[in-house]
Design an enzyme around this catalytic site. Structure first.
Site, PDB file in Angstrom:
ATOM      1  N   VAL A  19       0.729  -1.286   0.190  1.00  0.00           N
ATOM      2  CA  VAL A  19       0.322   0.397  -0.163  1.00  0.00           C
ATOM      3  C   VAL A  19       0.825   1.081  -0.074  1.00  0.00           C
ATOM      4  CG1 VAL A  19      -1.958  -1.113   1.257  1.00  0.00           C
ATOM      5  CG2 VAL A  19      -0.795  -0.240   2.038  1.00  0.00           C
ATOM      6  N   SER A  20       0.007   2.201  -0.398  1.00  0.00           N
ATOM      7  CA  SER A  20       0.742   3.608  -0.547  1.00  0.00           C
ATOM      8  C   SER A  20       1.323   4.576   0.148  1.00  0.00           C
ATOM      9  CB  SER A  20       0.784   3.913  -2.062  1.00  0.00           C
ATOM     10  OG  SER A  20      -0.640   4.408  -2.310  1.00  0.00           O
ATOM     11  N   THR A  21       0.397   4.406   1.008  1.00  0.00           N
ATOM     12  CA  THR A  21       0.079   6.111   2.025  1.00  0.00           C
ATOM     13  C   THR A  21       0.546   5.178   3.320  1.00  0.00           C
ATOM     14  OG1 THR A  21      -2.125   5.803   2.327  1.00  0.00           O
ATOM     15  CG2 THR A  21      -1.675   7.498   0.391  1.00  0.00           C
ATOM     16  N   GLN A  24      -3.167   4.498   4.701  1.00  0.00           N
ATOM     17  CA  GLN A  24      -3.479   2.669   4.290  1.00  0.00           C
ATOM     18  C   GLN A  24      -2.459   1.491   5.468  1.00  0.00           C
ATOM     19  OE1 GLN A  24      -2.446   3.406   0.062  1.00  0.00           O
ATOM     20  NE2 GLN A  24      -4.090   3.048  -0.037  1.00  0.00           N
ATOM     21  N   PHE A  58       4.442   1.999   1.457  1.00  0.00           N
ATOM     22  CA  PHE A  58       5.465   3.268   0.302  1.00  0.00           C
ATOM     23  C   PHE A  58       5.048   2.913  -0.932  1.00  0.00           C
ATOM     24  CE2 PHE A  58       7.730   0.264   3.662  1.00  0.00           C
ATOM     25  CZ  PHE A  58       9.424   1.062   3.665  1.00  0.00           C
TER      26      PHE A  58
END
Length: 161
Positions: A19-21, A24, A58
């Site tokens: 997941v990117s944030t 999240q 990430f």
């Protein structure tokens, strides 16, 4: 060695999810769902799961900073599994050059990969073309997100926020 051998019990896979944030990662948005979908996919095709690698919070921009991604690649080089499964290409990377490097490394170590939501045969020239087109679109999406974010920040600064 791209592509899949359907219903092959000799396939041992690494599951990769990202997941990117930070939000999240903190709240677990989509990580559990990614794993659930991928495990079901592996059950359908008779794949044995070696390990689940998870990078939380990430960006898809680059792979070098992702500890679990790099651990997975190290385990792949040690022949602990012979295929990587992710939900979609953009979970691996949103950078075309990173993706090309990823595929070349997997080729070198005779490791395949599959994306649950993006099914195509990469053992053919047409399949590989589609694969790289998807890589271009993943990078394009990342760059569009960055541009929109910069416009939003600039607008907020102009409004005194």
């Amino acid at each position: 060695m791209y592509g899949s051998n359907m219903y092959n019990n000799d396939i041992v896979v690494a599951i990769y999810k990202r997941v990117s944030t930070d939000d999240q990662a903190r709240e677990g948005h989509s990580l559990e769902e990614q794993e659930k979908i991928i495990r079901s996919y592996c059950d359908t095709y008779g794949y044995k799961v070696y390990k689940v690698y998870s990078d939380e919070g990430f960006s898809g921009k680059e792979t070098t900073k992702r500890k679990q991604f790099n651990k997975m690649m190290s385990d792949m080089k040690a022949k602990k599994f012979n295929k990587i499964i992710a939900l979609k290409l953009d979970r691996i990377t949103r950078d075309l050059f990173d993706f090309v490097s990823f595929t070349k490394t997997l080729d070198k170590y005779n490791c395949g990969f599959e994306f649950v939501m993006e099914r195509f045969d990469t053992t053919s020239s047409t399949g590989r073309m589609v694969l790289y087109i998807l890589g271009v679109f993943a990078q394009f999406e990342r760059e569009m997100i960055r541009e929109r974010t910069l416009i939003g920040v600039k607008g907020a600064v102009n409004k005194g926020h």
